[in-house]
Design an enzyme around this catalytic site. Structure first.
Site, PDB file in Angstrom:
ATOM      1  N   CYS A  49       0.741  -1.175  -0.182  1.00 23.96           N
ATOM      2  CA  CYS A  49       0.072  -0.038  -0.093  1.00 23.96           C
ATOM      3  C   CYS A  49       0.603   1.252  -0.084  1.00 23.96           C
ATOM      4  O   CYS A  49       1.817   1.301   0.731  1.00 23.96           O
ATOM      5  CB  CYS A  49      -0.900   0.106   0.992  1.00 23.96           C
ATOM      6  SG  CYS A  49      -1.846   1.479   1.339  1.00 23.96           S
ATOM      7  N   CYS A  52       0.347   3.135   3.568  1.00 20.15           N
ATOM      8  CA  CYS A  52       0.786   2.650   4.918  1.00 20.15           C
ATOM      9  C   CYS A  52       1.846   1.633   4.999  1.00 20.15           C
ATOM     10  O   CYS A  52       2.134   1.022   5.823  1.00 20.15           O
ATOM     11  CB  CYS A  52      -0.277   2.302   5.544  1.00 20.15           C
ATOM     12  SG  CYS A  52      -1.259   0.788   4.983  1.00 20.15           S
ATOM     13  N   CYS A  98      -7.232  -1.429   1.588  1.00 19.09           N
ATOM     14  CA  CYS A  98      -6.332  -1.815   2.179  1.00 19.09           C
ATOM     15  C   CYS A  98      -6.587  -2.036   3.681  1.00 19.09           C
ATOM     16  O   CYS A  98      -7.280  -0.916   4.198  1.00 19.09           O
ATOM     17  CB  CYS A  98      -5.040  -0.946   2.316  1.00 19.09           C
ATOM     18  SG  CYS A  98      -3.680  -1.153   3.433  1.00 19.09           S
ATOM     19  N   CYS A 101      -5.103   0.542   6.340  1.00 18.98           N
ATOM     20  CA  CYS A 101      -5.357   2.064   6.467  1.00 18.98           C
ATOM     21  C   CYS A 101      -6.806   2.317   5.880  1.00 18.98           C
ATOM     22  O   CYS A 101      -7.141   3.813   5.875  1.00 18.98           O
ATOM     23  CB  CYS A 101      -4.310   2.857   6.009  1.00 18.98           C
ATOM     24  SG  CYS A 101      -4.118   2.700   4.197  1.00 18.98           S
ATOM     25  N   CYS A 121      -8.446  -5.692  -9.742  1.00 22.20           N
ATOM     26  CA  CYS A 121      -7.920  -4.573 -10.729  1.00 22.20           C
ATOM     27  C   CYS A 121      -7.641  -3.671  -9.688  1.00 22.20           C
ATOM     28  O   CYS A 121      -8.321  -2.975  -9.213  1.00 22.20           O
ATOM     29  CB  CYS A 121      -9.088  -4.394 -11.486  1.00 22.20           C
ATOM     30  SG  CYS A 121      -8.747  -3.318 -13.031  1.00 22.20           S
TER      31      CYS A 121
END
Length: 134
Positions: A49, A52, A98, A101, A121
């Site tokens: 991510c 984070c 995610c 976060c 995707c």
């Protein structure tokens, strides 16, 4: 994967993310197809991510779906992402966020390859990449 979520104010996110990252990760925007830096990327490693640094997808799960965005048939671990119903834009889709976060990553569709049949995707701008050690 830690159960503790990253909690930041909107002002902190705006300071830490680029305008493009903020638009996608915090406001659920979508980058233009075929424009992201990770779309054609083929190196071995882990996609994390951008907000984070939570590990999200292994390079071994990446494939070319032809969609214009990086696509993966499964997350690194199931708990790395959370799924949410998205009925915006007159469509019924499953949003991928995610789990670390709550950043918007993209969507998952049931038209991927074996073994899962799924296509995660994902917007390149929501990702960073950590190369595998030599």
């Amino acid at each position: 994967m830690s159960e503790r979520k990253v909690a930041k104010t909107d002002a902190e996110w705006r300071t830490e993310l680029t305008p493009e990252q903020y638009a996608v990760c915090r406001c659920s925007a979508t980058e233009p197809p075929f424009s992201g830096q990770w779309y054609r990327h083929k190196a071995a490693g882990t996609y994390v991510c951008a907000a984070c640094r939570t590990g999200l997808f292994a390079s071994e799960a990446k494939y070319d779906s032809g969609s214009g965005w990086p696509s993966y048939f499964q997350p690194l671990i199931r708990a790395a992402v959370s799924l949410h119903q998205d009925e915006t834009h007159g469509m019924r889709r499953t949003e991928v966020r995610c789990a670390g976060c709550d950043s918007h990553l993209g969507h998952v569709f049931p038209d991927g390859p074996k073994p899962t049949g799924l296509r995660y995707c994902i917007n390149s701008v929501a990702l960073d990449f950590i190369p595998a050690p030599d």
